[in-house]
Design an enzyme around this catalytic site. Structure first.
Site, PDB file in Angstrom:
ATOM      1  CB  SER A  79      40.907 113.846  86.466  1.00 15.33           C
ATOM      2  OG  SER A  79      39.693 113.221  86.174  1.00 15.33           O
ATOM      3  CG  ASP A 129      42.633 110.578  79.372  1.00 18.53           C
ATOM      4  OD1 ASP A 129      41.575 109.915  79.429  1.00 18.53           O
ATOM      5  OD2 ASP A 129      42.877 111.539  80.124  1.00 18.53           O
ATOM      6  CG  HIS A 166      41.607 109.740  83.162  1.00 21.91           C
ATOM      7  ND1 HIS A 166      41.668 111.003  82.613  1.00 21.91           N
ATOM      8  CD2 HIS A 166      41.056 109.899  84.393  1.00 21.91           C
ATOM      9  CE1 HIS A 166      41.166 111.879  83.480  1.00 21.91           C
ATOM     10  NE2 HIS A 166      40.794 111.238  84.564  1.00 21.91           N
TER      11      HIS A 166
END
Lengths: 201, 389
Positions: free
Chosen positions: B157, B322, B355
């Site tokens: 991320s 995600d 995610h």
């Protein structure tokens, strides 16, 4: 899809200029790219959809990009590779013609290998046995084969002529992927695997 | 010796704090006169200092990436699934470094730290820091540790964004970048979600324009809502349905506004527990760092040109479910790297965990990650690596 054998790799390698930039469509475990990297100092990427094979490419230190070839090569710019290679894959894709176009858009030259459905054993099994052929290079039954577009050497050359694709080099091999000069007289009858180097129209 | 920890854990770890007295010029134009970074290390640095790996944390992460601070800690560090002996980031091979980023609230200089000019906490006056600022500060940490070049910089991320920035800003100091569940910059929708989270915080009556420390309060409700919103974007619709469905806590509808569905109670719990361990001003800063991240902007919005600076090799990983940073965003990164003629491998991992999947021990993910890190480790051990340095 049958795996890539050593003789194919060596023959393809002879066609590749050292230091070239290469895209290998359906690169499997990355054997061809690793060979070309070590012997021909090429750089490039393999495209593969099978996750186990992707891991094997990474283990081999080969650049591999998870890609569904059926979705085309839109992530790759025109003219961005010296060669786009597709071994034993053309017969297993849905959009065969479009992928050929894409190969020669992205690459300045293309290299393809495929199993020849015109080989005498195939013809015999269909003509006399009345059954869909099952041979070494096409080992699956009709209902579970990944090879959905079967074609012969003459079919392929006709398509290339129709599309104006130039046939720069061609070799046919026997079932052991061996080169035999005798095969070259009746390639569509005696050749089990065909290798072509293609140029843009 | 009997240890209370699993055999593939790095075990007990102790954070360290490092003070930097050299001023740090920030992207916003301001300068931090000095700063502190708190960090942890696992494994040991080899003789030629070639086996160091930097872990970059995401929005709410910190320096405690693996192992335990106390023998009776309930949970290990946030990325314990991937760091330790026998894990993808194998501490038998690598010297692993993870710091709390500037602007954080876990010990590195940030809004809760005392501003030397005023003698009071910085609060909202703490400068807005960027991914580039973080990378610059991490380079100072590397200098201090005697690490000329990282064998790899790794992050998921926002952490993956730092890894990318490293390759562009310090091409000679990073051999490999592992970029997981990231994006080349935020989408409009990503920024929109961040803005709602920020508005939740700043509109809380207890926010006091960021000066809540002096008031002895925290914008608890705002931070909680921000975290709840964040959590929705970390999970997938499919994953939420599988985990919570439409289950009712009391088995029947009660016709009131207390939490009734399991998902409501889960989100509230996530929100509550977050308030106890995170600072609202830091949350605002971290979301801004995300919004501002855009390495292509420095190169006429050409990501390929940005990556032409890089010399590192890349592994890019995304997860099918995600939607915060979808696979399409990772493919943008890969496309630019290919166009820039950089070495890159890309794998899309099937997962229902959204995610958050990058923190999970998904076998296919760990296998791919391990395969790549094994290559990095092999390189560290060979002379080839030194010849390149």
């Amino acid at each position: 899809m049958s795996s890539l054998l050593r003789p194919d790799i060596e023959l393809i390698s002879e066609w590749i200029r050292p230091g070239s930039r290469i895209l290998d469509l359906g690169c499997g475990d990355g054997a061809l790219l690793a060979y070309l990297r070590d012997r021909r100092q090429v750089s490039g990427y393999g495209l593969e959809i099978d996750e186990d094979k992707i891991t094997r490419c990474i283990q081999a230190g080969v650049n591999v990009i998870h890609t569904d070839l059926e979705a085309g090569l839109s992530d790759f710019d025109d003219d961005s590779f010296d060669y786009v290679i597709m071994t034993q894959t053309l017969q297993a894709v849905q959009h065969t013609e479009r992928l050929l176009d894409e190969m020669l858009r992205v690459g300045r030259e293309g290299v393809v290998t495929f199993p020849n459905f015109g080989h005498w054993k195939c013809r015999l099994q269909l003509a006399l046995g009345g059954r869909m052929p099952v041979v070494k290079t096409l080992p699956h039954a009709w209902y579970n084969t990944p090879n959905i577009h079967l074609f012969t050497i003459r079919d392929f050359e006709q398509l290339c002529r129709d599309k104006g694709i130039r046939l720069l080099q061609c070799v046919v091999l026997d079932h052991a992927h061996r080169f035999n000069p005798g095969l070259q007289f009746f390639p569509n009858l005696l050749g089990e695997v065909a290798l072509y180097r293609l140029g843009r129209p | 010796m009997i240890t209370p920890f699993p055999s593939d854990s790095v075990g007990l770890v102790t954070p360290q704090t490092l003070r930097f007295d050299e001023p740090l010029q920030l992207d916003c134009g301001r300068t931090l006169p000095g700063f502190e970074l708190v960090y942890e290390t696992y494994g040991s640095l080899n003789a030629n200092r070639s086996n160091a790996v930097l872990i970059c944390h995401a929005l709410s992460g910190d320096h405690h990436a693996a192992g335990y601070h106390q023998p009776d800690d309930g949970k290990p560090g946030w990325w314990d699934s991937s760091i330790g002996p026998g894990k993808p980031i194998d501490t038998r091979h690598f010297f692993v470094v993870c710091c709390n980023n500037l602007g954080g609230c876990k010990g590195s200089t940030g809004p809760v730290s005392i501003n030397p000019d005023t003698g009071k906490p910085y609060g909202p006056d703490f400068p807005i820091v960027t991914v580039r600022d973080w990378v610059r500060s991490q380079a100072r940490l590397a200098d201090h540790l005697g690490i000329t070049a990282w064998a790899a910089v790794i992050g998921g991320s926002l952490g993956g964004m730092q890894a990318m920035q490293w390759t562009i800003d310090f091409p000679d100091r990073i051999r490999h970048a592992v970029v997981i569940a990231a994006a080349p910059r935020l989408s409009t929708q990503n920024i929109a979600f961040n803005e709602v989270a920020r508005q939740a915080i700043v509109s809380d009556p207890d926010f006091h324009e960021g000066h809540y420390y002096e008031q002895g309060v925290v914008p608890r409700r705002g931070l909680m809502v921000a975290r709840m919103l964040g959590h929705i974007t970390y999970l997938s619709d499919e994953g939420m349905r599988a985990k919570f469905g439409r289950e009712l806590r009391e088995g029947k509808l009660n016709f009131h506004f207390e939490s009734e569905f399991e998902i409501e109670s889960y989100l509230r719990h996530q929100g509550y527990s977050f308030v106890g361990r995170f600072d609202a001003n830091t949350y605002l800063l971290m979301t801004k760092a995300l919004d501002y991240f855009d390495p292509a902007a420095d190169f006429d919005n050409d990501l390929t040109a940005a990556f032409r600076q890089a010399r590192a090799r890349f592994l890019v990983i995304s997860f099918t479910s995600d939607w915060r940073f979808s696979s399409a965003r990772s493919r943008e990164i890969v496309k630019a790297l290919v166009a820039a003629n950089r070495d890159v491998s890309y794998a899309e991992i099937p997962s229902t965990q959204g995610h958050d999947a990058f923190l999970m021990p998904i076998p296919r993910y760990l296998e791919t990650f391990t395969a790549y890190m094994q290559r990095v480790a092999d390189e560290v051990d060979t002379d080839v690596f030194l010849a390149q340095t």
